[in-house]
Motif scaffolding. Sequence first.
Motif, PDB file in Angstrom:
ATOM      1  N   MET A   1      33.297  44.931  34.901  1.00 56.60           N
ATOM      2  CA  MET A   1      33.468  46.374  35.045  1.00 56.60           C
ATOM      3  C   MET A   1      32.866  46.911  36.338  1.00 56.60           C
ATOM      4  SD  MET A   1      32.812  47.722  31.149  1.00 56.60           S
ATOM      5  CE  MET A   1      33.571  46.904  29.744  1.00 56.60           C
ATOM      6  N   ASP A   2      32.274  46.015  37.130  1.00 59.21           N
ATOM      7  CA  ASP A   2      31.703  46.400  38.423  1.00 59.21           C
ATOM      8  C   ASP A   2      30.733  47.571  38.293  1.00 59.21           C
ATOM      9  OD1 ASP A   2      32.258  44.721  40.525  1.00 59.21           O
ATOM     10  OD2 ASP A   2      34.222  45.575  40.922  1.00 59.21           O
ATOM     11  N   CYS A   3      29.791  47.457  37.347  1.00 54.60           N
ATOM     12  CA  CYS A   3      28.864  48.573  37.149  1.00 54.60           C
ATOM     13  C   CYS A   3      27.409  48.124  37.225  1.00 54.60           C
ATOM     14  CB  CYS A   3      29.150  49.284  35.826  1.00 54.60           C
ATOM     15  SG  CYS A   3      29.122  48.249  34.359  1.00 54.60           S
ATOM     16  N   VAL A   4      27.118  47.081  38.023  1.00 60.18           N
ATOM     17  CA  VAL A   4      25.739  46.661  38.230  1.00 60.18           C
ATOM     18  C   VAL A   4      25.582  46.100  39.647  1.00 60.18           C
ATOM     19  CG1 VAL A   4      26.171  44.344  37.270  1.00 60.18           C
ATOM     20  CG2 VAL A   4      23.828  45.256  37.318  1.00 60.18           C
ATOM     21  N   ARG A   5      24.457  46.447  40.300  1.00 57.45           N
ATOM     22  CA  ARG A   5      24.196  45.946  41.655  1.00 57.45           C
ATOM     23  C   ARG A   5      23.360  44.671  41.640  1.00 57.45           C
ATOM     24  NH1 ARG A   5      23.309  51.644  42.898  1.00 57.45           N
ATOM     25  NH2 ARG A   5      25.033  52.431  44.161  1.00 57.45           N
ATOM     26  N   HIS A   6      22.376  44.631  40.733  1.00 53.85           N
ATOM     27  CA  HIS A   6      21.457  43.493  40.693  1.00 53.85           C
ATOM     28  C   HIS A   6      21.343  43.011  39.251  1.00 53.85           C
ATOM     29  CE1 HIS A   6      20.377  44.759  44.740  1.00 53.85           C
ATOM     30  NE2 HIS A   6      20.146  45.960  44.250  1.00 53.85           N
ATOM     31  N   LEU A   7      21.596  41.725  39.039  1.00 55.48           N
ATOM     32  CA  LEU A   7      21.613  41.162  37.691  1.00 55.48           C
ATOM     33  C   LEU A   7      20.642  39.997  37.601  1.00 55.48           C
ATOM     34  CD1 LEU A   7      22.862  40.934  34.841  1.00 55.48           C
ATOM     35  CD2 LEU A   7      24.651  39.502  35.830  1.00 55.48           C
ATOM     36  N   PHE A   8      19.765  40.048  36.585  1.00 55.47           N
ATOM     37  CA  PHE A   8      18.811  38.970  36.334  1.00 55.47           C
ATOM     38  C   PHE A   8      19.076  38.405  34.948  1.00 55.47           C
ATOM     39  CE2 PHE A   8      14.739  37.584  34.434  1.00 55.47           C
ATOM     40  CZ  PHE A   8      14.428  36.563  35.316  1.00 55.47           C
ATOM     41  N   LEU A   9      19.299  37.102  34.880  1.00 55.08           N
ATOM     42  CA  LEU A   9      19.557  36.429  33.611  1.00 55.08           C
ATOM     43  C   LEU A   9      18.599  35.264  33.445  1.00 55.08           C
ATOM     44  CD1 LEU A   9      21.226  35.803  31.054  1.00 55.08           C
ATOM     45  CD2 LEU A   9      22.792  34.496  32.514  1.00 55.08           C
ATOM     46  N   ALA A  10      17.807  35.311  32.387  1.00 52.12           N
ATOM     47  CA  ALA A  10      16.878  34.226  32.066  1.00 52.12           C
ATOM     48  C   ALA A  10      17.195  33.723  30.675  1.00 52.12           C
ATOM     49  CB  ALA A  10      15.428  34.705  32.140  1.00 52.12           C
ATOM     50  N   SER A  11      17.403  32.412  30.555  1.00 55.19           N
ATOM     51  CA  SER A  11      17.703  31.830  29.254  1.00 55.19           C
ATOM     52  C   SER A  11      17.410  30.333  29.296  1.00 55.19           C
ATOM     53  CB  SER A  11      19.174  32.060  28.887  1.00 55.19           C
ATOM     54  OG  SER A  11      19.480  31.439  27.660  1.00 55.19           O
ATOM     55  N   ASP A  12      17.001  29.789  28.159  1.00 57.33           N
ATOM     56  CA  ASP A  12      16.797  28.345  28.085  1.00 57.33           C
ATOM     57  C   ASP A  12      17.909  27.681  27.288  1.00 57.33           C
ATOM     58  OD1 ASP A  12      16.163  29.298  25.609  1.00 57.33           O
ATOM     59  OD2 ASP A  12      14.129  28.486  25.539  1.00 57.33           O
ATOM     60  N   LYS A  13      18.940  28.456  26.927  1.00 54.88           N
ATOM     61  CA  LYS A  13      20.037  27.908  26.137  1.00 54.88           C
ATOM     62  C   LYS A  13      21.374  28.429  26.670  1.00 54.88           C
ATOM     63  CE  LYS A  13      17.232  27.560  21.938  1.00 54.88           C
ATOM     64  NZ  LYS A  13      17.079  27.982  20.519  1.00 54.88           N
ATOM     65  N   ILE A  14      21.663  28.090  27.907  1.00 55.97           N
ATOM     66  CA  ILE A  14      22.919  28.509  28.507  1.00 55.97           C
ATOM     67  C   ILE A  14      24.064  27.641  27.995  1.00 55.97           C
ATOM     68  CG2 ILE A  14      24.227  28.601  30.669  1.00 55.97           C
ATOM     69  CD1 ILE A  14      22.342  30.898  30.373  1.00 55.97           C
TER      70      ILE A  14
END
Length: 253
Positions: free
Chosen positions: A95-108
Amino acid sequence: STRTIQTSAYGGMNRKLRFNRKMKPREIIEWLREAKQERYYTILTFDEVILSPAIIAEILDLLRISSRHGRVWERVNLEFCEGPVDLVVSSLVLMDCVRHLFLASDKIQDDLMERLSTTLRISTSLKSLWLLIPMTQVSASYLGSAMKYNRSIDKLSLSGSNWENSDDSDSDDDTNDGSKSSRPKLFGKHNSGSSRTGNQTSPRDAAISLALGFKQNDGMQSLDISCCDLSDEAMAPIIEALVGHPYLEVLDV
């Protein structure tokens, strides 16, 4: 919920909304509904939140409204959440509605990386992407494929991501010689199990897959692969792929 205010890099003031696992689902939903009306909320953080169907529905509705009105979130952080994280991530980017995205996960899971890869190819608003995840060959292949086509991301950070073999995750962040890993505690705190099964690959395999995408990327200006405990041999394909990169200015290893 924690609410704070800070100056925005794009002008005006930012209001942060931070949700954590101690909050009741009803409380999270109430704040998400308020965020639909209050445009001064520009930073969202979900910290170990269980993304129930009701919460997911409110998040997706918030993103749809944001997209419809041209509202771009300055930053969204998804930190070790449970549930359909892939829906949130792909919707944010698509949807092109975020400039900076942080994703942290141990189960991708593969479906998350596949969704992320597909949407990143056409994203125009996302300027920086931070990933603190298990970097298997499959994950790296999807990410590399996305970076091959993406032109909006200026900064990509994989700092602290786990590039170890998936059957080496029971070492409590210790290296083979008994010394402590330089990996950030954020990952070590949660990395208590295998991220995937049936996919035993080496860090170099993952690096080669990622390098294939970097070699054809012409928009990235900054890459951070520090604190990943990568050997020179494993890192070599990435370094070689970046030689002569037309825009890269910062490489942090």
